[in-house]
Design a protein around this motif. Structure first.
Motif, PDB file in Angstrom:
ATOM      1  N   LEU A   2     -53.929  -5.550   6.703  1.00  0.00           N
ATOM      2  CA  LEU A   2     -54.480  -6.288   5.580  1.00  0.00           C
ATOM      3  C   LEU A   2     -53.696  -7.583   5.349  1.00  0.00           C
ATOM      4  O   LEU A   2     -54.286  -8.633   5.095  1.00  0.00           O
ATOM      5  CB  LEU A   2     -54.462  -5.423   4.329  1.00  0.00           C
ATOM      6  N   LEU A   3     -52.377  -7.516   5.480  1.00  0.00           N
ATOM      7  CA  LEU A   3     -51.548  -8.701   5.290  1.00  0.00           C
ATOM      8  C   LEU A   3     -51.830  -9.735   6.368  1.00  0.00           C
ATOM      9  O   LEU A   3     -51.922 -10.930   6.071  1.00  0.00           O
ATOM     10  CB  LEU A   3     -50.069  -8.318   5.287  1.00  0.00           C
ATOM     11  N   THR A   4     -51.995  -9.299   7.591  1.00  0.00           N
ATOM     12  CA  THR A   4     -52.271 -10.261   8.664  1.00  0.00           C
ATOM     13  C   THR A   4     -53.619 -10.936   8.449  1.00  0.00           C
ATOM     14  O   THR A   4     -53.753 -12.131   8.698  1.00  0.00           O
ATOM     15  CB  THR A   4     -52.236  -9.575  10.043  1.00  0.00           C
ATOM     16  N   ASN A   5     -54.607 -10.185   7.979  1.00  0.00           N
ATOM     17  CA  ASN A   5     -55.903 -10.793   7.676  1.00  0.00           C
ATOM     18  C   ASN A   5     -55.766 -11.818   6.553  1.00  0.00           C
ATOM     19  O   ASN A   5     -56.353 -12.898   6.616  1.00  0.00           O
ATOM     20  CB  ASN A   5     -56.936  -9.730   7.297  1.00  0.00           C
ATOM     21  N   PHE A   6     -55.013 -11.467   5.527  1.00  0.00           N
ATOM     22  CA  PHE A   6     -54.795 -12.386   4.413  1.00  0.00           C
ATOM     23  C   PHE A   6     -54.119 -13.669   4.894  1.00  0.00           C
ATOM     24  O   PHE A   6     -54.539 -14.770   4.542  1.00  0.00           O
ATOM     25  CB  PHE A   6     -53.949 -11.710   3.333  1.00  0.00           C
ATOM     26  N   ARG A   8     -54.069 -14.880   7.894  1.00  0.00           N
ATOM     27  CA  ARG A   8     -54.994 -15.600   8.773  1.00  0.00           C
ATOM     28  C   ARG A   8     -55.992 -16.404   7.942  1.00  0.00           C
ATOM     29  O   ARG A   8     -56.248 -17.577   8.222  1.00  0.00           O
ATOM     30  CB  ARG A   8     -55.722 -14.633   9.695  1.00  0.00           C
ATOM     31  N   GLU A   9     -56.565 -15.772   6.900  1.00  0.00           N
ATOM     32  CA  GLU A   9     -57.503 -16.472   6.035  1.00  0.00           C
ATOM     33  C   GLU A   9     -56.822 -17.623   5.299  1.00  0.00           C
ATOM     34  O   GLU A   9     -57.408 -18.693   5.134  1.00  0.00           O
ATOM     35  CB  GLU A   9     -58.119 -15.505   5.027  1.00  0.00           C
ATOM     36  N   LEU A  10     -55.591 -17.409   4.860  1.00  0.00           N
ATOM     37  CA  LEU A  10     -54.850 -18.461   4.177  1.00  0.00           C
ATOM     38  C   LEU A  10     -54.607 -19.636   5.111  1.00  0.00           C
ATOM     39  O   LEU A  10     -54.724 -20.794   4.716  1.00  0.00           O
ATOM     40  CB  LEU A  10     -53.519 -17.910   3.649  1.00  0.00           C
ATOM     41  N   GLY A  11     -54.292 -19.331   6.356  1.00  0.00           N
ATOM     42  CA  GLY A  11     -54.066 -20.389   7.340  1.00  0.00           C
ATOM     43  C   GLY A  11     -55.323 -21.149   7.686  1.00  0.00           C
ATOM     44  O   GLY A  11     -55.275 -22.342   8.017  1.00  0.00           O
ATOM     45  N   ASN A  12     -56.466 -20.494   7.624  1.00  0.00           N
ATOM     46  CA  ASN A  12     -57.737 -21.143   7.950  1.00  0.00           C
ATOM     47  C   ASN A  12     -58.342 -21.898   6.777  1.00  0.00           C
ATOM     48  O   ASN A  12     -59.348 -22.584   6.947  1.00  0.00           O
ATOM     49  CB  ASN A  12     -58.746 -20.111   8.464  1.00  0.00           C
ATOM     50  N   ASP A  13     -57.777 -21.759   5.598  1.00  0.00           N
ATOM     51  CA  ASP A  13     -58.316 -22.432   4.421  1.00  0.00           C
ATOM     52  C   ASP A  13     -58.088 -23.931   4.543  1.00  0.00           C
ATOM     53  O   ASP A  13     -56.958 -24.396   4.643  1.00  0.00           O
ATOM     54  CB  ASP A  13     -57.632 -21.896   3.163  1.00  0.00           C
ATOM     55  N   LYS A  14     -59.169 -24.691   4.537  1.00  0.00           N
ATOM     56  CA  LYS A  14     -59.075 -26.137   4.734  1.00  0.00           C
ATOM     57  C   LYS A  14     -59.027 -26.924   3.429  1.00  0.00           C
ATOM     58  O   LYS A  14     -58.779 -28.120   3.441  1.00  0.00           O
ATOM     59  CB  LYS A  14     -60.281 -26.633   5.559  1.00  0.00           C
TER      60      LYS A  14
END
Length: 60
Positions: A2-6, A8-14
């Motif tokens: 769950l943390l890795t998904n979070f 990853r999503e945070l990193g992809n936020d433009k």
């Protein structure tokens, strides 16, 4: 996982706004932690000062 998904999503936020908000939250947590650590350190110093004085009184 769950943390890795979070992360990853945070990193992809433009937009950047979310990253700035999380940065501000993290900085507030750090500031609060420093204040709490300082308070604990002062209390600890006072405690050991009282222990030292008590031991000196018993020895003398």
């Amino acid at each position: 996982m769950l943390l890795t998904n979070f992360l990853r999503e945070l990193g992809n936020d433009k937009t950047g706004a979310t990253a700035v908000e999380y940065g501000l939250i993290a900085s507030l947590i750090v500031i609060a932690s420093i204040g709490a650590f300082e308070a604990v350190a002062n209390e600890n110093t006072g405690l050991w000062g009282r222990v030292s004085n008590t031991v000196d009184d018993v020895i003398n």
